[in-house]
Motif scaffolding. Structure first.
Motif, PDB file in Angstrom:
ATOM      1  N   MET A  69       0.950  -1.122  -0.102  1.00 12.06           N
ATOM      2  CA  MET A  69       0.064  -0.069   0.126  1.00 12.06           C
ATOM      3  C   MET A  69       0.934   1.290   0.008  1.00 12.06           C
ATOM      4  SD  MET A  69      -2.857  -1.070   2.822  1.00 12.06           S
ATOM      5  CE  MET A  69      -3.636  -2.512   2.565  1.00 12.06           C
ATOM      6  N   TYR A  70       1.950   1.163   0.785  1.00 14.93           N
ATOM      7  CA  TYR A  70       2.845   2.381   1.090  1.00 14.93           C
ATOM      8  C   TYR A  70       3.414   2.447  -0.480  1.00 14.93           C
ATOM      9  CZ  TYR A  70       2.795   3.327   6.135  1.00 14.93           C
ATOM     10  OH  TYR A  70       2.553   3.771   7.039  1.00 14.93           O
ATOM     11  N   ASN A  71       3.928   1.668  -0.902  1.00 13.05           N
ATOM     12  CA  ASN A  71       4.647   1.551  -2.449  1.00 13.05           C
ATOM     13  C   ASN A  71       3.680   2.066  -3.511  1.00 13.05           C
ATOM     14  OD1 ASN A  71       7.054   0.720  -1.150  1.00 13.05           O
ATOM     15  ND2 ASN A  71       6.576  -1.612  -2.168  1.00 13.05           N
ATOM     16  N   THR A  72       2.474   1.816  -3.476  1.00 10.67           N
ATOM     17  CA  THR A  72       1.457   2.105  -4.401  1.00 10.67           C
ATOM     18  C   THR A  72       1.189   3.638  -4.375  1.00 10.67           C
ATOM     19  OG1 THR A  72       0.144   0.046  -4.211  1.00 10.67           O
ATOM     20  CG2 THR A  72      -0.771   1.791  -5.145  1.00 10.67           C
ATOM     21  N   LEU A  73       1.072   4.167  -3.321  1.00 13.83           N
ATOM     22  CA  LEU A  73       0.939   5.643  -3.163  1.00 13.83           C
ATOM     23  C   LEU A  73       1.992   6.278  -3.286  1.00 13.83           C
ATOM     24  CD1 LEU A  73      -1.404   5.929   0.043  1.00 13.83           C
ATOM     25  CD2 LEU A  73      -1.920   6.470  -2.242  1.00 13.83           C
ATOM     26  N   ILE A  74       3.215   5.732  -2.899  1.00 21.13           N
ATOM     27  CA  ILE A  74       4.541   6.660  -3.124  1.00 21.13           C
ATOM     28  C   ILE A  74       4.912   6.719  -4.727  1.00 21.13           C
ATOM     29  CG2 ILE A  74       7.102   6.241  -2.871  1.00 21.13           C
ATOM     30  CD1 ILE A  74       6.648   5.149  -0.215  1.00 21.13           C
ATOM     31  N   ARG A  75       4.421   5.679  -5.493  1.00 21.52           N
ATOM     32  CA  ARG A  75       4.442   5.587  -6.741  1.00 21.52           C
ATOM     33  C   ARG A  75       3.553   6.565  -7.624  1.00 21.52           C
ATOM     34  NH1 ARG A  75       3.088   0.381 -10.706  1.00 21.52           N
ATOM     35  NH2 ARG A  75       3.115   1.434 -12.750  1.00 21.52           N
ATOM     36  N   ALA A  76       2.191   6.598  -6.951  1.00 22.61           N
ATOM     37  CA  ALA A  76       1.413   7.658  -7.604  1.00 22.61           C
ATOM     38  C   ALA A  76       1.613   9.091  -7.153  1.00 22.61           C
ATOM     39  CB  ALA A  76      -0.113   7.283  -7.059  1.00 22.61           C
ATOM     40  N   TYR A  77       2.068   9.277  -6.089  1.00 20.68           N
ATOM     41  CA  TYR A  77       2.320  10.867  -5.946  1.00 20.68           C
ATOM     42  C   TYR A  77       3.683  11.128  -6.483  1.00 20.68           C
ATOM     43  CZ  TYR A  77      -0.950  11.200  -1.976  1.00 20.68           C
ATOM     44  OH  TYR A  77      -2.149  11.468  -1.267  1.00 20.68           O
ATOM     45  N   ALA A  78       4.596  10.311  -6.735  1.00 20.27           N
ATOM     46  CA  ALA A  78       5.852  10.503  -7.688  1.00 20.27           C
ATOM     47  C   ALA A  78       5.550  11.268  -9.006  1.00 20.27           C
ATOM     48  CB  ALA A  78       6.682   9.388  -7.696  1.00 20.27           C
ATOM     49  N   SER A  79       4.609  10.675  -9.434  1.00 21.68           N
ATOM     50  CA  SER A  79       4.176  11.385 -10.878  1.00 21.68           C
ATOM     51  C   SER A  79       3.206  12.195 -10.818  1.00 21.68           C
ATOM     52  CB  SER A  79       3.760   9.849 -11.616  1.00 21.68           C
ATOM     53  OG  SER A  79       4.904   9.205 -11.741  1.00 21.68           O
ATOM     54  N   SER A  80       2.663  12.705  -9.330  1.00 22.20           N
ATOM     55  CA  SER A  80       1.561  13.699  -9.427  1.00 22.20           C
ATOM     56  C   SER A  80       2.163  15.229  -9.249  1.00 22.20           C
ATOM     57  CB  SER A  80       0.638  13.626  -8.298  1.00 22.20           C
ATOM     58  OG  SER A  80       1.348  13.479  -7.093  1.00 22.20           O
ATOM     59  N   LYS A  81       1.092  16.035  -8.837  1.00 17.37           N
ATOM     60  CA  LYS A  81       1.763  17.497  -8.691  1.00 17.37           C
ATOM     61  C   LYS A  81       2.117  17.756  -7.262  1.00 17.37           C
ATOM     62  CE  LYS A  81      -1.649  19.291 -12.116  1.00 17.37           C
ATOM     63  NZ  LYS A  81      -2.802  20.394 -12.212  1.00 17.37           N
TER      64      LYS A  81
END
Length: 658
Positions: free
Chosen positions: A104-116
């Motif tokens: 779960m942590y990795n999924t959100l970190i990945r998503a935020y890395a490509s976000s604003k």
């Protein structure tokens, strides 16, 4: 067992979603827990939209199945990473999970890395470390990407320490690639090279990351050597490789290398997309090969907005305004960069009124301007002396831009200064929350231009007290201030201190200012001696400044020496002949004046027409001698003739210079 409401089962417009929810309804009545969780996970994976997922999530909550970590993890993955997902909803799910796992942590970190909001990825990384869950090879690359996006160098080094402590430094190529990219973005190319050298199993990403780093720095030799090494290692270049190398050619105007890369693409038959085409177009344009750039442009099947804008910029850079405008008008889609390119094209080529007209069309099209747009139109107002329009743009900045950059403030100062409003320029300067050397130089030069020499010097002292070190432009402004305020001794002092105290070498502009100071003060002999001491060859500005001083102080002998030098540099300048003629006229040397007039006639030289600009009702109008373009020209000349007759009737004698 609680039954699912019928409208939630059959409310979807997609038939296969009906079927999935029907299977869920059937499975809920079974006693097989493993089968139930497997069905839930399968349904999450097959969701078509966030609305379907929320419907499914509602049933999971109703049935009390939120304890299934794997199922919740699937929900978070869909929300965070799916194109039709919702990152905010994913974070809500995550925060409601009592004990989130590493996935779960990795999924959100990945998503935020490509976000604003890459900073949220870094915060989650700190959270996972503090929670006692060890990061893995999927955690580090995206955390490093977030550090790179924010250029958070210290946080990136902390991640590097964790990578080394947990033994991922040499065993996982994806982590090493993340480190290379981090160091490249932060400008630490040596560190990136060290990481690259230590990779045993390099991938195409490893090569591309380092090639991009050297390309970004303009180090074409290192980038080309890596390209050769990459091919020797059995790796074929991809689109990113070619774009990086072509950007080096563009930055260094290296047409030979660019042609080699183009030849390589054509010979090897490498598939390349619109981005490579755009890079090729940009390379040829910057190297001055507009015809070839046009040919590349015409070959692009799926042109995007970058393709069109690159072609506009190419024509603009080389002064082909008509061609740039033609391409711009054909663009199917325009963004703010496209409009900025066209406005900049007009600005660079002296079409200031057209630049403002383009801005109006941009606003009418519904496109919102950015700071680059505003800076360009402020520059146009500066060149036109259009204070009324400049004020409107200042009001727009105050109303629409929350935190204007220093560059935008500097443009406002320059606009007010060139439009003659020094008080407003000073107001903008005093209101600025942050100032740089350009800001100080702009206000010092602005006050100098309008004869406020003492105030310019006071601001220079404030600048030094603020710890800002002056540069060559600062002293150009200071010497100009001394010139316009008659501060001869102060000017000498600044001119001397430049070399001996501030270690700033004199350039032509500083000599021109100092010669102007001496010339206005009547020290023509000293000014002539200074010209002789110049380490560079005096240009037309230097000699013209001295000639103007000769006229002011009626020194015909030095004027004749200066004129000889000027005519060697610019033999067909009407202004020089007229100035010298006026000098002889004022000294009553009629024969010399006749000789100058004869020289003008023999060489076919005529005085350039001067242009006068006047602002009436917020509109700028230009006038020249014998100008008949204006609709009201007949009325204007009638009034002028009446004024002339009136002056003559009062005994006034008009002396009109040729």
């Amino acid at each position: 067992m609680l039954k699912i409401p019928r409208n939630l089962i059959f409310g979807s417009r997609h038939q296969h979603t009906h079927t999935h929810l029907y299977f869920l309804h059937t499975t809920l009545h079974t006693s097989n827990s493993s089968c139930l969780h497997q069905t839930l996970r399968s349904l999450v994976e097959k969701c078509l939209s966030i609305s379907h997922l929320k419907t499914l999530h509602a049933q999971i909550i109703l049935q009390g199945l939120t304890h299934c970590t794997l199922t919740v993890s699937k929900l978070i993955s869909f929300c965070a990473l799916s194109p039709s997902g919702d990152l905010q909803y994913a974070r809500l799910l995550f925060d409601k999970t009592p004990e989130p796992n590493r996935h779960m942590y990795n999924t959100l970190i990945r998503a935020y890395a490509s976000s604003k909001h890459p900073e949220k990825a870094i915060l989650l990384y700190h959270q996972i470390v503090c929670s006692g869950i060890f990061p893995n090879e999927f955690t580090f690359p995206f955390t490093l990407k977030s550090c790179a996006n924010l250029q958070a160098y210290r946080e990136g080094l902390l991640v590097l320490v964790h990578v080394m402590k947990l033994g991922f430094f040499k065993s996982h190529t994806c982590v090493q690639n993340g480190l290379i990219n981090f160091f490249v973005v932060c400008g630490k190319i040596e560190c990136a090279q060290q990481i690259f050298d230590g990779i045993e199993a390099r991938t195409i990403v490893s090569w591309n990351s380092l090639i991009h780093g050297y390309s970004k720095m303009g180090c074409w030799k290192q980038a080309l050597l890596l390209f050769c090494g990459m091919r020797e290692g059995g790796f074929e270049p991809d689109d990113r490789t070619l774009v990086s190398l072509l950007s080096v050619c563009s930055g260094n105007y290296d047409l030979e290398l660019g042609r080699f890369l183009h030849w390589y693409i054509e010979i090897t038959g490498v598939h390349f997309d619109v981005y490579v085409h755009n890079a090729l177009l940009d390379m040829y344009a910057k190297c001055g090969r507009l015809q070839t750039a046009g040919a590349v442009f015409n070959r692009i099947i799926d042109k995007n907005v970058v393709s069109w804008t690159s072609m506009v910029s190419a024509y603009a850079k080389h002064g082909f305004v008509k061609f740039a405008k033609n391409v711009f008008d054909q663009m199917p889609v325009k963004n703010v960069v496209s409009w900025n390119s066209m406005i900049s094209c007009f600005l660079q080529n002296g079409y200031y009124r057209e630049a403002l007209d383009s801005f109006s069309k941009m606003c009418n099209s519904g496109m919102l301007p950015d700071e680059t747009t505003i800076i360009s139109v402020l520059s146009a107002c500066s060149q036109l002396g259009d204070l009324a329009t400049g004020r409107k743009f200042h009001d727009y900045v105050l109303d629409n831009i929350m935190k204007p950059t220093v560059t935008l403030y500097n443009a406002l100062i320059d606009m007010y200064a060139k439009c003659g409003s020094t008080e407003k320029a000073l107001d903008v300067f005093l209101d600025m929350p942050e100032k740089n050397i350009v800001t100080w130089n702009a206000i010092i030069s602005a006050l100098a231009l309008h004869g406020c020499g003492f105030r310019s010097i006071e601001l220079f002292e404030e600048m030094e007290a603020a710890g800002v070190h002056p540069d060559a432009i600062t002293f150009t402004g200071l010497l100009s201030a001394c010139c316009h305020s008659g501060l001869i001794d102060t000017g000498r002092s600044f001119f001397h201190k430049m070399i001996h105290f501030y270690k700033i070498p004199h350039d032509t502009e500083h000599y021109a200012c100092m010669i102007d100071i001496l010339g206005r003060g009547g020290l023509l002999e000293e000014a002539l001696q200074l010209v002789g001491k110049m380490p560079m060859k005096p240009d037309i500005v230097i000699w013209g400044t001295l000639l103007g001083a000769c006229r002011t102080h009626r020194n015909v002998e030095i004027a004749k020496l200066v004129l000889k030098q000027l005519l060697e540099l610019e033999p067909y300048s009407g202004g020089l002949y007229v100035l010298m003629s006026n000098i002889f006229c004022e000294a009553e040397r009629w024969e010399d004046m006749k000789k100058i007039r004869k020289l003008m006639k023999d060489h076919g030289v005529r005085k350039s027409d001067a242009v006068t600009s006047i602002e009436i009702g917020g509109r700028i109008s230009d006038f020249m001698v014998d100008d008949k373009r204006n609709e009201a020209s007949d009325v204007v000349y009638t009034v002028l003739n009446q004024l002339t007759d009136h002056l003559k009737s009062k005994g006034c004698v008009l002396q009109l210079n040729s």
